[in-house]
Design a protein around this motif. Structure first.
Motif, PDB file in Angstrom:
ATOM      1  N   ASN A   1       0.785  -1.185   0.190  1.00  9.46           N
ATOM      2  CA  ASN A   1      -0.105  -0.024  -0.055  1.00  9.46           C
ATOM      3  C   ASN A   1       0.931   1.105  -0.077  1.00  9.46           C
ATOM      4  OD1 ASN A   1      -1.203   2.086   2.060  1.00  9.46           O
ATOM      5  ND2 ASN A   1      -2.804   1.219   1.012  1.00  9.46           N
TER       6      ASN A   1
ATOM      7  N   ASP B   1      -6.436   9.989  -3.876  1.00 10.22           N
ATOM      8  CA  ASP B   1      -5.876   8.655  -3.873  1.00 10.22           C
ATOM      9  C   ASP B   1      -4.853   8.350  -2.892  1.00 10.22           C
ATOM     10  OD1 ASP B   1      -4.202  10.093  -5.290  1.00 10.22           O
ATOM     11  OD2 ASP B   1      -3.426   8.760  -6.686  1.00 10.22           O
ATOM     12  N   ARG B   2      -4.798   9.283  -2.133  1.00 14.05           N
ATOM     13  CA  ARG B   2      -3.874   9.425  -0.998  1.00 14.05           C
ATOM     14  C   ARG B   2      -4.066  10.244   0.165  1.00 14.05           C
ATOM     15  NH1 ARG B   2      -0.472  13.790  -1.230  1.00 14.05           N
ATOM     16  NH2 ARG B   2      -0.478  14.604  -3.359  1.00 14.05           N
TER      17      ARG B   2
ATOM     18  N   GLN C   1      -5.379  13.736  -1.307  1.00  9.40           N
ATOM     19  CA  GLN C   1      -5.840  13.720  -2.844  1.00  9.40           C
ATOM     20  C   GLN C   1      -6.681  12.539  -2.833  1.00  9.40           C
ATOM     21  OE1 GLN C   1      -5.022  15.793  -4.839  1.00  9.40           O
ATOM     22  NE2 GLN C   1      -3.303  16.854  -3.866  1.00  9.40           N
TER      23      GLN C   1
END
Ligand code: F6P
Length: 453
Positions: free
Chosen positions: A252, A330-331, A328
């Motif tokens: 991950n 995705d993070r 964001q």
């Protein structure tokens, strides 16, 4: 045959599952008892109107645990131990909530514990009392006629005179220490604060060769910095690295650097300042925004104390603010885990970390700092950023030492650690590892018991 060891502490952790053992105290006591065997007496964590006592055995260790009445839980544990002594000893005078009834409940509970211990003890047992919950216990045992060797170890810092005297019962509390034969502290600083405080408050006390003399009784005073179970940790780390959970985390991360903090959710741990430092770091270092993840494990603790509810609210707010600003789709830069994990999982987290961020505002020792060192790969180790106000900093001088209140300084240390050359990381780690190996938790326990015996 060597005498039996009886250990007394507020809380007893009977190791029956993979649940984490909370804090260094429990790890240390188990190490002390594992070797020679013995008995561990204290609270089982339950609150009941009718007190119940339980006995169990695990290998060489016998456990005798009891519940607390709602009155004792409120006055002795939440009140005097955790709303008076804890903030006082951690230099947080503004958080001290003094009430005389708390002190009365504290004394009453120590009498009850002493009565239980007196029933359990044989004449030649060594009795080792732990931590701030139990300072008066030695005196209460002496009053019941026990002449056994009595030791006391303080796991948390001892404050300077000027802070200690702010508690109305300072003189009485201090006199209780003189029922013991040996008193141990985590650091030289704590020992010196204690000696200085005693000499200022109790004019009849004299300095002896290894401690203090009061009314012809010599109390030895020593420094015993608690360590970790080094060899077992190394073994557990290797197993943890192969576990599904830790592999999942590694995948991950996808090459991003991992900064990790592991603490009880306590205002002494400096978590709010740490979050602010991380915020500041992200604000100033656009280059790092994409490539770091900060994972903070904060194990819920003492949640019935209002000040602990307040710090939890503050951290929820700060974590939301930081992620709201920098996340964001995705993070997420800050992973704030307000829950506990098993010990092997924590070791796996530490092993995978590029930075251990351990910045308490004040701490007796802080074993996570030592565990972080032990968990590293010596050929490619992570960097320890450590508060100079943690007891561990007296030994771990090759960490990047920071002042936790200095938000800019901690942010700069993060940047420096991320850019540190491999050679410097290896060199610092080698020195830290030597320190951690040199005096393990077994040495700590053996050393204290030998001095007491
Ligand atoms: O290390 C300090 C200490 O207060 C220990 O005495 C205790 O076992 C640990 O922290 C956890 O605190 P509590 O028993 O209040 O949950």
């Amino acid at each position: 045959m060597s005498p039996r060891l009886i250990v007394v502490s507020n809380r007893v952790s009977v190791p029956k599952s993979k649940r984490p053992v909370p804090g260094g105290l429990a790890v240390g006591i188990l190490a002390a008892l594992q070797g020679s065997g013995g008995l561990w007496y204290g609270w089982n964590g339950r609150v009941e109107s009718a007190v119940s006592v339980e006995r169990s055995r695990l290998g060489p260790i016998e456990f005798v645990t009891r519940s607390l009445t709602p009155e004792a839980y409120e006055g002795y544990y939440l009140g005097y131990a955790n709303r008076v002594l804890w903030p006082l000893f951690h230099l947080r005078l503004n958080l001290v909530e003094y009430q005389r009834r708390f002190f009365e409940a504290y004394l009453a509970m120590n009498v009850q514990m002493a009565e239980d211990v007196a029933r359990l003890a044989a004449a030649d047992d060594l009795i080792w009392v732990h931590d701030y919950h139990c300072i008066p216990l030695g005196r209460k045992l002496r009053k019941l006629g026990l002449a056994n060797p009595l030791g006391f170890f303080l796991h948390i810092p001892f404050p300077p005179y000027d802070v200690f005297r702010a508690v109305p019962d300072h003189k009485t509390l201090l006199k209780y220490f003189f029922a013991y034969d040996l008193i141990g502290f985590q650091t030289r600083l704590d020992r010196d604060s204690f000696l200085d405080t005693v000499l200022r408050i109790l004019p009849d006390v004299e300095l002896g060769s290894d401690g203090l003399i009061y009314k012809d009784h010599e109390v030895k005073v020593g420094v015993f910095p608690i360590g970790i179970d080094y060899e077992n940790i190394r073994r557990d780390v290797e197993t943890a690295k192969r576990s599904t959970l830790i592999r999942r985390l590694q995948q991950n991360l996808a090459g991003r650097k991992l900064i990790t903090g592991v603490d009880r959710l306590d205002y002494s741990k400096g978590l709010a300042q740490r979050f602010q430092a991380f915020d500041h770091f992200l604000e100033r270092h656009l280059d790092h925004r994409e490539n770091v993840v900060f994972m903070q494990v904060a194990q819920p603790s003492r949640s019935d104390v209002p000040e602990y509810q307040a710090i939890r609210d503050e951290l929820d707010y700060l974590a939301g603010k930081i992620n709201g600003r920098y996340a964001q789709f995705d993070r997420i830069p800050l992973r704030y885990l307000n829950r506990s994990f098993s010990r092997p999982t924590i070791l796996g987290f530490l092993a995978l970390s590029d930075i251990g961020l351990i910045t308490p505002l004040r701490d007796g020792m802080n074993l996570v700092a030592k565990e972080f060192v032990a968990a590293q790969d010596p050929d490619d180790p992570g960097v320890l950023i450590l508060s100079r106000l943690a007891g561990a900093a007296e030994q771990l001088k090759d960490a990047l030492l920071v002042t936790p209140y200095n938000i800019d300084g901690v942010a700069e240390a993060l940047d420096y650690a991320l850019r540190m050359s491999r050679d410097e990381r290896i060199e610092r780690h080698r020195a830290l590892d030597e320190q951690v190996r040199a005096y393990t938790v077994e040495d700590w326990a053996r050393d204290f018991v030998a001095h007491l015996a």
